[in-house]
Design a protein around this motif. Structure first.
Motif, PDB file in Angstrom:
ATOM      1  N   GLY A  88       0.795  -1.224   0.000  1.00 57.87           N
ATOM      2  CA  GLY A  88       0.000   0.000   0.000  1.00 57.87           C
ATOM      3  C   GLY A  88       0.820   1.262   0.000  1.00 57.87           C
ATOM      4  N   ARG A  89       0.123   2.361   0.227  1.00 57.33           N
ATOM      5  CA  ARG A  89       0.732   3.691   0.238  1.00 57.33           C
ATOM      6  C   ARG A  89       0.108   4.532   1.347  1.00 57.33           C
ATOM      7  N   ILE A  90       0.861   5.532   1.780  1.00 59.89           N
ATOM      8  CA  ILE A  90       0.349   6.523   2.734  1.00 59.89           C
ATOM      9  C   ILE A  90       0.598   7.891   2.134  1.00 59.89           C
ATOM     10  N   PHE A  91      -0.446   8.710   2.138  1.00 61.80           N
ATOM     11  CA  PHE A  91      -0.361  10.074   1.612  1.00 61.80           C
ATOM     12  C   PHE A  91      -0.606  11.050   2.763  1.00 61.80           C
ATOM     13  N   LEU A  92       0.181  12.116   2.802  1.00 62.22           N
ATOM     14  CA  LEU A  92       0.072  13.109   3.858  1.00 62.22           C
ATOM     15  C   LEU A  92      -0.166  14.473   3.226  1.00 62.22           C
ATOM     16  N   SER A  93      -1.186  15.186   3.711  1.00 60.23           N
ATOM     17  CA  SER A  93      -1.476  16.523   3.184  1.00 60.23           C
ATOM     18  C   SER A  93      -1.889  17.454   4.312  1.00 60.23           C
ATOM     19  N   ASP A  94      -1.805  18.737   4.042  1.00 65.62           N
ATOM     20  CA  ASP A  94      -2.178  19.756   5.017  1.00 65.62           C
ATOM     21  C   ASP A  94      -3.693  19.924   5.058  1.00 65.62           C
ATOM     22  N   VAL A  95      -4.208  20.213   6.252  1.00 60.61           N
ATOM     23  CA  VAL A  95      -5.614  20.566   6.431  1.00 60.61           C
ATOM     24  C   VAL A  95      -5.626  22.002   6.919  1.00 60.61           C
ATOM     25  N   ILE A  96      -6.327  22.860   6.213  1.00 57.33           N
ATOM     26  CA  ILE A  96      -6.325  24.287   6.535  1.00 57.33           C
ATOM     27  C   ILE A  96      -7.127  24.578   7.795  1.00 57.33           C
ATOM     28  N   ASP A  97      -8.301  23.992   7.912  1.00 58.92           N
ATOM     29  CA  ASP A  97      -9.140  24.232   9.082  1.00 58.92           C
ATOM     30  C   ASP A  97     -10.104  23.075   9.252  1.00 58.92           C
ATOM     31  N   CYS A  98     -10.732  23.033  10.410  1.00 55.68           N
ATOM     32  CA  CYS A  98     -11.686  21.990  10.756  1.00 55.68           C
ATOM     33  C   CYS A  98     -12.832  22.647  11.515  1.00 55.68           C
ATOM     34  N   TYR A  99     -14.055  22.297  11.172  1.00 52.58           N
ATOM     35  CA  TYR A  99     -15.233  22.889  11.804  1.00 52.58           C
ATOM     36  C   TYR A  99     -16.104  21.812  12.409  1.00 52.58           C
ATOM     37  N   SER A 100     -16.658  22.087  13.567  1.00 55.93           N
ATOM     38  CA  SER A 100     -17.663  21.215  14.166  1.00 55.93           C
ATOM     39  C   SER A 100     -19.027  21.708  13.723  1.00 55.93           C
ATOM     40  N   ILE A 101     -19.772  20.870  13.070  1.00 52.55           N
ATOM     41  CA  ILE A 101     -21.100  21.264  12.611  1.00 52.55           C
ATOM     42  C   ILE A 101     -22.025  21.495  13.801  1.00 52.55           C
ATOM     43  N   ARG A 102     -21.888  20.655  14.829  1.00 49.67           N
ATOM     44  CA  ARG A 102     -22.760  20.763  15.999  1.00 49.67           C
ATOM     45  C   ARG A 102     -22.547  22.047  16.782  1.00 49.67           C
ATOM     46  N   GLY A 104     -20.148  24.659  15.987  1.00 51.01           N
ATOM     47  CA  GLY A 104     -19.672  25.818  15.246  1.00 51.01           C
ATOM     48  C   GLY A 104     -18.216  26.153  15.537  1.00 51.01           C
ATOM     49  N   ASP A 105     -17.576  25.438  16.462  1.00 52.10           N
ATOM     50  CA  ASP A 105     -16.158  25.668  16.765  1.00 52.10           C
ATOM     51  C   ASP A 105     -15.313  25.304  15.550  1.00 52.10           C
ATOM     52  N   HIS A 106     -14.089  25.863  15.521  1.00 54.86           N
ATOM     53  CA  HIS A 106     -13.165  25.462  14.464  1.00 54.86           C
ATOM     54  C   HIS A 106     -11.737  25.488  14.986  1.00 54.86           C
ATOM     55  N   GLY A 107     -10.856  24.874  14.233  1.00 57.43           N
ATOM     56  CA  GLY A 107      -9.461  24.734  14.641  1.00 57.43           C
ATOM     57  C   GLY A 107      -9.182  23.314  15.093  1.00 57.43           C
ATOM     58  N   ASP A 108      -7.924  23.045  15.455  1.00 57.52           N
ATOM     59  CA  ASP A 108      -7.558  21.673  15.812  1.00 57.52           C
ATOM     60  C   ASP A 108      -8.166  21.207  17.136  1.00 57.52           C
ATOM     61  N   THR A 109      -8.700  22.128  17.930  1.00 55.42           N
ATOM     62  CA  THR A 109      -9.362  21.698  19.169  1.00 55.42           C
ATOM     63  C   THR A 109     -10.660  20.942  18.897  1.00 55.42           C
ATOM     64  N   VAL A 110     -11.205  21.126  17.697  1.00 56.44           N
ATOM     65  CA  VAL A 110     -12.412  20.385  17.309  1.00 56.44           C
ATOM     66  C   VAL A 110     -12.115  18.885  17.266  1.00 56.44           C
ATOM     67  N   LEU A 111     -10.854  18.519  17.021  1.00 58.23           N
ATOM     68  CA  LEU A 111     -10.490  17.113  16.951  1.00 58.23           C
ATOM     69  C   LEU A 111     -10.463  16.438  18.314  1.00 58.23           C
ATOM     70  N   ALA A 112     -10.403  17.210  19.380  1.00 56.57           N
ATOM     71  CA  ALA A 112     -10.378  16.644  20.731  1.00 56.57           C
ATOM     72  C   ALA A 112     -11.803  16.419  21.195  1.00 56.57           C
ATOM     73  N   ASP A 113     -12.036  15.297  21.827  1.00 59.57           N
ATOM     74  CA  ASP A 113     -13.365  14.982  22.348  1.00 59.57           C
ATOM     75  C   ASP A 113     -13.578  15.720  23.652  1.00 59.57           C
ATOM     76  N   LYS A 114     -14.524  16.643  23.693  1.00 60.47           N
ATOM     77  CA  LYS A 114     -14.772  17.447  24.885  1.00 60.47           C
ATOM     78  C   LYS A 114     -15.788  16.828  25.838  1.00 60.47           C
ATOM     79  N   LYS A 115     -16.571  15.891  25.344  1.00 61.91           N
ATOM     80  CA  LYS A 115     -17.611  15.196  26.115  1.00 61.91           C
ATOM     81  C   LYS A 115     -18.374  16.160  26.918  1.00 61.91           C
TER      82      LYS A 115
END
Length: 115
Positions: A88-102, A104-115
């Protein structure tokens, strides 16, 4: 943030999935994919000839914080490795931003589970 896309053998998916869940990766998506590799050959299985042109694989997509990128790639590389053609292969790319639809937050903190 980085996006890691890995195309791996279907037979290695369960092992990779367990290894990722045992590491710091909480979420990823996966789906079955078919690809055409550089090495094509005819094979015979139980008297039936078939071509290796179309290869069944699993595609895994992970978006993670920069601090987890190297460890995540190492997990995939170590677990999915057989040493044979078609690992197989692995591809790595940049992500400019991330948004939580629920929320409305954005940024890499959206990736952390806040529970």
């Amino acid at each position: 943030m980085k996006k890691i896309e890995a195309i791996i053998r279907k037979t290695k998916f369960q092992d990779v999935k367990e290894a990722l869940l045992n590491s710091d990766i909480d979420w990823f998506e996966y789906h079955d994919v078919h690809g055409i590799g550089q090495r094509r050959q005819e094979r015979v299985y139980r008297g039936v000839q078939y071509s290796t042109d179309v290869i069944e694989r699993v595609a895994i997509t992970i978006v993670c914080r920069e601090i987890l990128v190297d460890a995540t790639i190492k997990v995939i590389m170590n677990v999915a490795h057989t040493g044979n053609v078609g690992d197989g292969r692995i591809f790595l790319s940049d992500v400019i931003d991330c948004y939580s639809i629920r929320t409305g937050d954005h940024g890499d903190t959206v990736l952390a589970d806040k529970k």
